[in-house]
Design a protein around this motif. Structure first.
Motif, PDB file in Angstrom:
ATOM      1  N   LEU A  14     -39.792  47.680 -85.866  1.00 15.16           N
ATOM      2  CA  LEU A  14     -38.980  48.885 -86.075  1.00 15.16           C
ATOM      3  C   LEU A  14     -37.876  48.859 -85.023  1.00 15.16           C
ATOM      4  N   ARG A  15     -36.635  48.925 -85.471  1.00 14.07           N
ATOM      5  CA  ARG A  15     -35.497  48.919 -84.559  1.00 14.07           C
ATOM      6  C   ARG A  15     -34.921  50.325 -84.454  1.00 14.07           C
ATOM      7  N   LEU A  16     -34.721  50.759 -83.213  1.00 14.33           N
ATOM      8  CA  LEU A  16     -34.289  52.129 -82.937  1.00 14.33           C
ATOM      9  C   LEU A  16     -33.039  52.106 -82.062  1.00 14.33           C
ATOM     10  N   TRP A  17     -31.941  52.626 -82.628  1.00 11.95           N
ATOM     11  CA  TRP A  17     -30.699  52.790 -81.869  1.00 11.95           C
ATOM     12  C   TRP A  17     -30.593  54.225 -81.416  1.00 11.95           C
ATOM     13  N   MET A  18     -30.142  54.435 -80.161  1.00 18.95           N
ATOM     14  CA  MET A  18     -29.884  55.777 -79.651  1.00 18.95           C
ATOM     15  C   MET A  18     -28.578  55.780 -78.872  1.00 18.95           C
ATOM     16  N   PRO A  19     -27.846  56.889 -78.894  1.00 15.49           N
ATOM     17  CA  PRO A  19     -26.581  56.961 -78.158  1.00 15.49           C
ATOM     18  C   PRO A  19     -26.824  57.106 -76.655  1.00 15.49           C
ATOM     19  N   ALA A  20     -25.765  57.007 -75.890  1.00 14.62           N
ATOM     20  CA  ALA A  20     -25.874  57.041 -74.431  1.00 14.62           C
ATOM     21  C   ALA A  20     -26.454  58.359 -73.928  1.00 14.62           C
ATOM     22  N   ARG A  21     -26.202  59.431 -74.620  1.00 14.16           N
ATOM     23  CA  ARG A  21     -26.643  60.737 -74.133  1.00 14.16           C
ATOM     24  C   ARG A  21     -28.039  61.104 -74.643  1.00 14.16           C
ATOM     25  N   ALA A  22     -28.755  60.150 -75.162  1.00  9.65           N
ATOM     26  CA  ALA A  22     -30.110  60.401 -75.670  1.00  9.65           C
ATOM     27  C   ALA A  22     -31.129  59.570 -74.894  1.00  9.65           C
ATOM     28  N   THR A  36     -30.196  45.032 -77.558  1.00  9.23           N
ATOM     29  CA  THR A  36     -28.831  45.324 -77.137  1.00  9.23           C
ATOM     30  C   THR A  36     -28.948  46.516 -76.186  1.00  9.23           C
ATOM     31  N   PRO A  37     -27.882  46.904 -75.479  1.00  7.75           N
ATOM     32  CA  PRO A  37     -27.988  48.052 -74.576  1.00  7.75           C
ATOM     33  C   PRO A  37     -28.418  49.348 -75.253  1.00  7.75           C
ATOM     34  N   ARG A  38     -28.226  49.450 -76.572  1.00  8.49           N
ATOM     35  CA  ARG A  38     -28.541  50.698 -77.269  1.00  8.49           C
ATOM     36  C   ARG A  38     -29.678  50.557 -78.277  1.00  8.49           C
ATOM     37  N   VAL A  39     -30.201  49.367 -78.478  1.00  9.05           N
ATOM     38  CA  VAL A  39     -31.213  49.149 -79.514  1.00  9.05           C
ATOM     39  C   VAL A  39     -32.517  48.632 -78.902  1.00  9.05           C
ATOM     40  N   LEU A  40     -33.611  49.322 -79.227  1.00 13.51           N
ATOM     41  CA  LEU A  40     -34.950  48.888 -78.843  1.00 13.51           C
ATOM     42  C   LEU A  40     -35.678  48.395 -80.090  1.00 13.51           C
ATOM     43  N   GLU A  41     -36.451  47.326 -79.925  1.00 10.25           N
ATOM     44  CA  GLU A  41     -37.230  46.773 -81.027  1.00 10.25           C
ATOM     45  C   GLU A  41     -38.719  46.932 -80.704  1.00 10.25           C
ATOM     46  N   PHE A  42     -39.457  47.561 -81.644  1.00 14.71           N
ATOM     47  CA  PHE A  42     -40.877  47.840 -81.441  1.00 14.71           C
ATOM     48  C   PHE A  42     -41.701  47.037 -82.452  1.00 14.71           C
ATOM     49  N   PRO A  43     -42.624  46.182 -82.000  1.00 14.45           N
ATOM     50  CA  PRO A  43     -43.444  45.404 -82.934  1.00 14.45           C
ATOM     51  C   PRO A  43     -44.445  46.293 -83.653  1.00 14.45           C
ATOM     52  N   HIS A  47     -43.670  58.883 -85.478  1.00 15.58           N
ATOM     53  CA  HIS A  47     -43.109  60.107 -84.913  1.00 15.58           C
ATOM     54  C   HIS A  47     -42.201  59.709 -83.749  1.00 15.58           C
ATOM     55  N   VAL A  48     -40.920  59.998 -83.870  1.00 12.39           N
ATOM     56  CA  VAL A  48     -39.974  59.725 -82.797  1.00 12.39           C
ATOM     57  C   VAL A  48     -39.518  61.051 -82.196  1.00 12.39           C
ATOM     58  N   SER A  49     -39.496  61.110 -80.871  1.00 12.80           N
ATOM     59  CA  SER A  49     -39.054  62.305 -80.160  1.00 12.80           C
ATOM     60  C   SER A  49     -37.991  61.907 -79.144  1.00 12.80           C
ATOM     61  N   GLY A  61     -25.845  70.434 -76.306  1.00 12.11           N
ATOM     62  CA  GLY A  61     -24.744  70.446 -77.248  1.00 12.11           C
ATOM     63  C   GLY A  61     -24.243  71.863 -77.478  1.00 12.11           C
ATOM     64  N   GLU A  62     -23.016  71.983 -77.880  1.00  8.78           N
ATOM     65  CA  GLU A  62     -22.434  73.287 -78.148  1.00  8.78           C
ATOM     66  C   GLU A  62     -22.630  73.657 -79.617  1.00  8.78           C
ATOM     67  N   VAL A  63     -22.663  74.968 -79.878  1.00  6.74           N
ATOM     68  CA  VAL A  63     -22.802  75.451 -81.246  1.00  6.74           C
ATOM     69  C   VAL A  63     -21.663  74.878 -82.108  1.00  6.74           C
ATOM     70  N   GLY A  64     -22.052  74.316 -83.254  1.00  2.00           N
ATOM     71  CA  GLY A  64     -21.090  73.688 -84.143  1.00  2.00           C
ATOM     72  C   GLY A  64     -20.975  72.187 -83.944  1.00  2.00           C
ATOM     73  N   GLU A  65     -21.539  71.679 -82.858  1.00  3.93           N
ATOM     74  CA  GLU A  65     -21.475  70.239 -82.590  1.00  3.93           C
ATOM     75  C   GLU A  65     -22.541  69.511 -83.408  1.00  3.93           C
ATOM     76  N   ALA A  66     -22.260  68.282 -83.789  1.00  2.00           N
ATOM     77  CA  ALA A  66     -23.204  67.451 -84.530  1.00  2.00           C
ATOM     78  C   ALA A  66     -23.194  66.052 -83.937  1.00  2.00           C
ATOM     79  N   MET A  67     -24.335  65.376 -84.038  1.00  2.00           N
ATOM     80  CA  MET A  67     -24.402  64.005 -83.548  1.00  2.00           C
ATOM     81  C   MET A  67     -25.521  63.238 -84.238  1.00  2.00           C
ATOM     82  N   VAL A  68     -25.409  61.931 -84.227  1.00  2.74           N
ATOM     83  CA  VAL A  68     -26.499  61.062 -84.678  1.00  2.74           C
ATOM     84  C   VAL A  68     -27.405  60.821 -83.487  1.00  2.74           C
ATOM     85  N   VAL A  69     -28.649  61.243 -83.604  1.00  2.54           N
ATOM     86  CA  VAL A  69     -29.621  61.143 -82.520  1.00  2.54           C
ATOM     87  C   VAL A  69     -30.215  59.740 -82.462  1.00  2.54           C
ATOM     88  N   ALA A  70     -30.471  59.153 -83.631  1.00  2.00           N
ATOM     89  CA  ALA A  70     -31.086  57.823 -83.686  1.00  2.00           C
ATOM     90  C   ALA A  70     -30.777  57.181 -85.031  1.00  2.00           C
TER      91      ALA A  70
END
Length: 424
Positions: free
Chosen positions: A232-240, A263-270, A282-284, A290-299
Motif C-alpha cells: 500500500l503506497r501512501l502519499w501525504m503533503p508536507a503539512r500532514a 520518495t520524500p512524500r511517499v511511504l510504502e507499507f507491505p 484505517h489511516v489517521s 486550516g481556515e474555513v472554506g479551505e480544502a486540501m488533499v490529505v493523502a
C-alpha cells in the motif's frame, strides 16, 4: 493471470474550524478473471515447522502428524517443500538435508513416512525454526514462499530479543501462518509476532483434533494466491503527519512503523500476498490548522504489485463552520474504531486480572463484550463470554481463576474483526 484492485475511501471529509485530525477507512478488494482457478501455476514453495518438543507428546503430536500429512497429500507435483521438526534446534524431517524436495508421488510417500517416525522430546526455540525456513527458501525462486508454524509451548530456549531479531530478519523472505495447539503453554504474543510480521494468519486451537481441517483451510487459501508481495503506497503533503495506519479487517495489525520511504512524500507499507479478498485499512492523519472554506488533499492511496499500480484514490479535507457537516459520522470509521477499542479493552482487562484487580478486569471485559455485540462480532463475544461468570445474584463478573488458554484465545480473538453490516 489478470487482476485489479478496487479501492474505496470512506470518510467524513468535513472538519470544523481548527480541526486537525482526519480519519478514513480504505477498503481494498482484489478481483480478477482467474483468481482461485484450479490448475493455475502460481509458483509455490512450502515449509512446515512442526513443534516436536516434549510437551507435544500424546494426542497433540498424533493430530499434528495427521495435519502435516494432509498438507503433504495436497502438494501438487513440482511444488518445492520441506518438513522441519522444531525443538531447541531445527531438524530436517524431510528431506534429510537442508534443501527443498520436489513434490511427486514418491517424495510425498517418503515425507509421510518420515513424519510418521517423529517422536516428541526436547525444548522450544522458535527462532531456530524460522531461521531454518529462511535458509530453505533461499534455495528457491518460487514467488510464493509460505511456512506454517505449529507450537504448543512457550518460547523458552532463546531470549525475547533474539526471537524478535530473527522474526524481523525473515520479513520479506516468506509468509507464515502461526498456530497454537492445546489448552496450555502457547502464548498469543509469540504467535502474533510471527504472523503479523510475516503477513500470515494466527489462531489458537485448544482442541488438537481441529488441526487437520485448519491446515486444509490454510492450503486452500494459499492455492488461491493471486497477487504476491502487495504494498500500500501512501502519499501525504508536507503539512500532514501520519498518526497511524492499521489493517483493521480481517485482523487488526498496526502497520505504522513498517513504512519505507520511496520518495520524500511517499511511504510504502507491505501487506503480503493476496487472494480474492477484501481488506480494510484505517489511516489517521494530523494536519496543520486550516481556515474555513479551505480544502486540501490529505493523502493519496494506491496499491502496488511489482510494476502494477492501482489508480490513485484520495483522502480529502474541507474546513467548514457548518456543524451539521463536520459532525457527520463515517460508518466505516466508527465501526472499526469501535473494534480497535475492543482489543484495547481486552488487553487492559487481562492485564488487570493478572494483577489481581478484578473490578477493573470485569469493567474492561464487560465493555469489550458490549462493543463486540454492537459490531456483530459473534465469535469475539463467544470467546470473551468464557471469561465472565454469574455470581449467583444475577451480576456478571470476571472469573477469579482463568485458564491460560482462555486468556490467550481472548487476546487473539479480540483482534479478529467483522465488516460493517449491510443494514448499517
Amino acid at each position: 493471470m489478470t487482476f485489479s484492485f478496487a479501492v474505496h475511501v470512506d470518510q467524513n471529509e468535513y472538519l470544523p474550524a481548527g480541526g486537525r485530525l482526519m480519519d478514513a477507512v480504505i477498503s481494498v478488494t482484489l478481483t480478477g478473471d482467474t483468481l482461485g482457478a484450479p490448475g493455475v501455476d502460481r509458483g509455490l514453495a512450502r515449509v512446515v515447522l512442526l513443534d516436536t518438543s516434549g510437551s507435544m507428546s500424546g494426542n497433540k503430536i498424533a493430530q499434528a502428524k495427521l495435519a502435516v500429512n494432509a498438507v503433504i497429500a495436497a502438494l501438487p507435483d513440482g511444488v518445492r517443500f520441506a518438513i522441519v521438526a522444531g525443538t531447541e534446534v531445527a531438524t530436517m524431517v524431510y528431506p534429510s538435508t537442508p534443501t527443498l524436495a520436489e513434490a511427486s508421488a514418491a517424495t510425498r510417500k517418503k515425507a509421510r513416512q518420515a513424519v510418521g517416525r517423529l517422536v516428541a522430546g526436547g525444548g522450544t526455540a522458535i527462532g531456530t525454526w524460522l531461521t531454518m525456513a529462511r535458509q530453505l527458501f533461499e534455495g528457491t525462486t518460487a514467488p510464493i514462499r509460505h511456512a506454517v508454524l505449529l507450537t504448543d509451548g512457550r518460547n523458552e530456549h532463546e531470549s525475547t530479543e533474539q526471537f524478535h531479531d530473527t522474526v524481523l530478519a525473515c520479513e520479506g523472505a516468506f509468509t507464515c501462518d502461526a498456530r497454537g495447539v492445546g489448552d496450555a503453554g502457547w502464548q498469543a504474543r509469540t504467535l502474533e509476532r510471527v504472523a503479523d510480521t510475516l503477513h500470515g494468519s494466527v489462531r489458537g486451537l485448544p482442541d488438537p483434533t481441529t488441526l487437520v481441517q485448519d491446515f486444509r483451510e490454510i492450503t486452500e487459501k494459499l492455492m488461491g494466491t493471486a497477487a504476491v508481495d502487495v504494498s500500500l503506497r501512501l502519499w501525504m503533503p508536507a503539512r500532514a503527519k501520519l498518526r497511524f495506519l492499521k489493517q483493521v479487517f480481517p485482523r487488526i495489525v498496526d502497520l505504522t512503523d513498517r513504512g519505507t520511504a520511496i520518495t520524500p512524500r511517499v511511504l510504502e507499507f507491505p501487506t503480503g500476498h493476496w487472494s480474492a479478498e477484501t481488506r480494510d485499512f484505517h489511516v489517521s492523519v494530523e494536519l496543520g490548522e486550516g481556515e474555513v472554506g479551505e480544502a486540501m488533499v490529505v493523502a493519496r492511496v494506491r496499491m502496488s504489485v511489482g510494476d502494477h499500480e492501482s489508480p490513485e484514490h484520495r483522502v480529502r479535507a474541507f474546513w467548514t463552520d457548518d456543524p451539521v457537516l463536520s459532525t457527520r459520522i463515517s460508518p466505516q470509521v466508527a465501526h472499526f474504531t469501535g473494534q480497535q477499542r475492543i482489543a484495547e479493552l481486552v488487553h487492559d482487562g487481562l492485564a488487570a486480572h493478572q494483577a489481581g484487580d478484578l473490578p477493573r478486569a470485569t469493567d474492561r471485559l464487560g465493555r469489550a463484550i458490549d462493543l463486540a455485540k454492537q459490531a456483530g462480532n459473534a465469535e469475539t463475544v463467544d470467546h470473551l463470554g468464557k471469561l465472565i461468570e454469574d455470581d449467583g445474584a444475577g451480576t456478571l463478573r470476571v472469573r477469579d481463576r482463568m485458564d491460560q488458554v482462555l486468556r490467550e484465545m481472548a487476546d487473539i480473538e479480540s483482534k479478529r474483526t467483522t465488516r460493517v453490516r449491510p443494514e448499517e
